[in-house]
Enzyme design. Structure first.
Site, PDB file in Angstrom:
ATOM      1  N   ARG A   1     -27.135  33.683   0.898  1.00  0.00           N
ATOM      2  CA  ARG A   1     -26.233  34.279  -0.086  1.00  0.00           C
ATOM      3  C   ARG A   1     -25.620  33.183  -0.953  1.00  0.00           C
ATOM      4  O   ARG A   1     -25.253  32.124  -0.455  1.00  0.00           O
ATOM      5  CB  ARG A   1     -25.116  35.053   0.623  1.00  0.00           C
ATOM      6  CG  ARG A   1     -25.539  36.416   1.115  1.00  0.00           C
ATOM      7  CD  ARG A   1     -24.474  37.116   1.932  1.00  0.00           C
ATOM      8  NE  ARG A   1     -23.119  36.959   1.434  1.00  0.00           N
ATOM      9  CZ  ARG A   1     -22.088  37.691   1.857  1.00  0.00           C
ATOM     10  NH1 ARG A   1     -22.280  38.615   2.780  1.00  0.00           N
ATOM     11  NH2 ARG A   1     -20.880  37.501   1.377  1.00  0.00           N
TER      12      ARG A   1
ATOM     13  N   ARG B   1      -6.948  46.307   3.292  1.00  0.00           N
ATOM     14  CA  ARG B   1      -6.809  44.859   3.256  1.00  0.00           C
ATOM     15  C   ARG B   1      -5.452  44.409   2.720  1.00  0.00           C
ATOM     16  O   ARG B   1      -5.146  43.224   2.756  1.00  0.00           O
ATOM     17  CB  ARG B   1      -7.926  44.252   2.395  1.00  0.00           C
ATOM     18  CG  ARG B   1      -9.305  44.484   2.987  1.00  0.00           C
ATOM     19  CD  ARG B   1     -10.367  43.749   2.228  1.00  0.00           C
ATOM     20  NE  ARG B   1     -11.684  43.952   2.833  1.00  0.00           N
ATOM     21  CZ  ARG B   1     -12.791  43.360   2.418  1.00  0.00           C
ATOM     22  NH1 ARG B   1     -12.739  42.513   1.404  1.00  0.00           N
ATOM     23  NH2 ARG B   1     -13.940  43.603   3.016  1.00  0.00           N
TER      24      ARG B   1
ATOM     25  N   ARG C   1     -12.527  31.788   1.048  1.00  0.00           N
ATOM     26  CA  ARG C   1     -12.527  33.205   1.405  1.00  0.00           C
ATOM     27  C   ARG C   1     -11.717  33.434   2.667  1.00  0.00           C
ATOM     28  O   ARG C   1     -10.948  34.401   2.772  1.00  0.00           O
ATOM     29  CB  ARG C   1     -13.972  33.664   1.609  1.00  0.00           C
ATOM     30  CG  ARG C   1     -14.222  35.112   1.237  1.00  0.00           C
ATOM     31  CD  ARG C   1     -15.665  35.385   0.928  1.00  0.00           C
ATOM     32  NE  ARG C   1     -16.546  35.042   2.037  1.00  0.00           N
ATOM     33  CZ  ARG C   1     -17.781  34.582   1.895  1.00  0.00           C
ATOM     34  NH1 ARG C   1     -18.272  34.383   0.699  1.00  0.00           N
ATOM     35  NH2 ARG C   1     -18.528  34.314   2.946  1.00  0.00           N
TER      36      ARG C   1
ATOM     37  N   ARG D   1     -25.825  32.398   7.884  1.00  0.00           N
ATOM     38  CA  ARG D   1     -26.330  33.721   7.514  1.00  0.00           C
ATOM     39  C   ARG D   1     -27.536  33.613   6.583  1.00  0.00           C
ATOM     40  O   ARG D   1     -27.556  32.814   5.655  1.00  0.00           O
ATOM     41  CB  ARG D   1     -25.234  34.555   6.843  1.00  0.00           C
ATOM     42  CG  ARG D   1     -24.138  34.955   7.784  1.00  0.00           C
ATOM     43  CD  ARG D   1     -23.248  36.023   7.221  1.00  0.00           C
ATOM     44  NE  ARG D   1     -22.479  35.611   6.051  1.00  0.00           N
ATOM     45  CZ  ARG D   1     -21.391  36.231   5.614  1.00  0.00           C
ATOM     46  NH1 ARG D   1     -20.946  37.299   6.268  1.00  0.00           N
ATOM     47  NH2 ARG D   1     -20.745  35.810   4.550  1.00  0.00           N
TER      48      ARG D   1
ATOM     49  N   LYS E   1     -17.352  42.510  12.103  1.00  0.00           N
ATOM     50  CA  LYS E   1     -16.756  43.858  12.063  1.00  0.00           C
ATOM     51  C   LYS E   1     -17.832  44.938  12.001  1.00  0.00           C
ATOM     52  O   LYS E   1     -17.797  45.912  12.754  1.00  0.00           O
ATOM     53  CB  LYS E   1     -15.839  43.998  10.827  1.00  0.00           C
ATOM     54  CG  LYS E   1     -14.637  43.109  10.821  1.00  0.00           C
ATOM     55  CD  LYS E   1     -13.747  43.408   9.631  1.00  0.00           C
ATOM     56  CE  LYS E   1     -14.420  43.155   8.306  1.00  0.00           C
ATOM     57  NZ  LYS E   1     -14.722  41.726   8.075  1.00  0.00           N
TER      58      LYS E   1
END
Length: 287
Positions: free
Chosen positions: A222, A144, A233, A178, A67
């Site tokens: 992370r 959201r 998630r 990531r 996004k």
């Protein structure tokens, strides 16, 4: 610049409406929704006629779908700000503003920031932007929930909601790949995704986003980018997002866009879906 093409989803077709103001029916429908929690619009947050401003869009999508990447690119193209509510919270925490202490306590306890606070920060940001002459925006990852969507509807007019979609197995691989440079803070991705098309589904090719050589030894992962956490998630997001998608679909403001691959494949197709491909060509020619 006047509002750029608005997209309306109707059944299985997408109709392009030229650079004109919203239809009076849609505009009055949006204005008729009273916002919960008694948020009162200040004069500088009153709705503008779309012909007098730039686009006001929302980007939705699962964690890791991209996004921020695509919203930032579009904002650079259109000359409008990219507003991510997570950044607004972090900026307020780093300031000496009235909400800083309250936010610090909430974050330290691991609690969710309330809708009231998020909308307060967003309203403040929109007002500041308008005072500086900003005439549009793209919201990244907000709203959201249905409640947030209803509150936002009372604060400002949203022209279009772009819902970026990507297969869950690809999302999982992207999230696990990531990396962040512990020195410069740059975001990179080591995942090299090359899935062949089968059973009528197209293949997906996403090359890695590798860091420069001086960052390679400083990459960190992370703490929440583990397979278990990422899957949970994604599950929570999908569960919460469906009502929000339906909220905007019922208002004929939702554009669902399946990413066909990485940025080289997806960016031109996204511009085409938004009817902005010719606009980018004109901008490039004028540069």
């Amino acid at each position: 610049m006047a509002a750029i093409t608005r997209l309306v989803r109707h059944s299985s077709s997408i109709f392009y409406l030229g650079s004109r103001c919203l239809s009076s029916a849609v505009a009055s429908e949006a204005n008729s929704h009273a916002t919960p929690f008694n948020f009162h619009l200040k004069p500088h947050l009153q709705r503008k006629d779309p012909k007098d401003r730039n686009v006001q869009w929302v980007f939705l999508g699962c964690p890791g779908v991209g996004k921020g990447t695509y919203a930032s690119r579009l904002c650079n193209l259109l000359g409008i700000p990219h507003i991510a509510t997570g950044n607004l919270v972090r900026e307020e925490l780093a300031s000496s503003g009235p909400l800083a202490a309250q936010l610090s306590e909430i974050v330290n306890k691991g609690q969710l920031v309330s809708d009231e606070i998020i909308i307060s920060l967003l309203s403040k940001r929109l007002a500041a932007g308008e005072a500086k002459g900003e005439s549009g925006f793209i919201l990244d990852g907000f709203p959201r929930t249905i409640k947030q969507a209803e509150i936002l509807e009372g604060v400002t007019e949203i022209d279009l909601v772009v819902n970026l979609k990507l297969r869950e197995d690809v999302l999982l691989e992207k999230c696990l790949g990531r990396r962040i440079c512990s020195q410069c803070g740059g975001n990179f991705n080591l995942a090299s995704i090359n899935i062949k098309g089968e059973d009528g589904n197209p293949g997906i090719n996403m090359p890695p986003l590798l860091p420069p050589a001086h960052c390679m030894s400083k990459l960190i992962t992370r703490s929440d980018d583990t397979e278990t956490v990422v899957k949970e998630r994604l599950r929570i997001y999908n569960e919460m997002s469906q009502p929000v998608e339906e909220f905007y679909r019922s208002r004929e403001k939702l554009l669902e866009f399946d990413l066909p691959g990485g940025i080289p494949e997806s960016w031109p197709k996204l511009l085409q879906a938004l009817n902005l491909d010719e606009y980018e060509n004109k901008q490039s020619a004028a540069a």
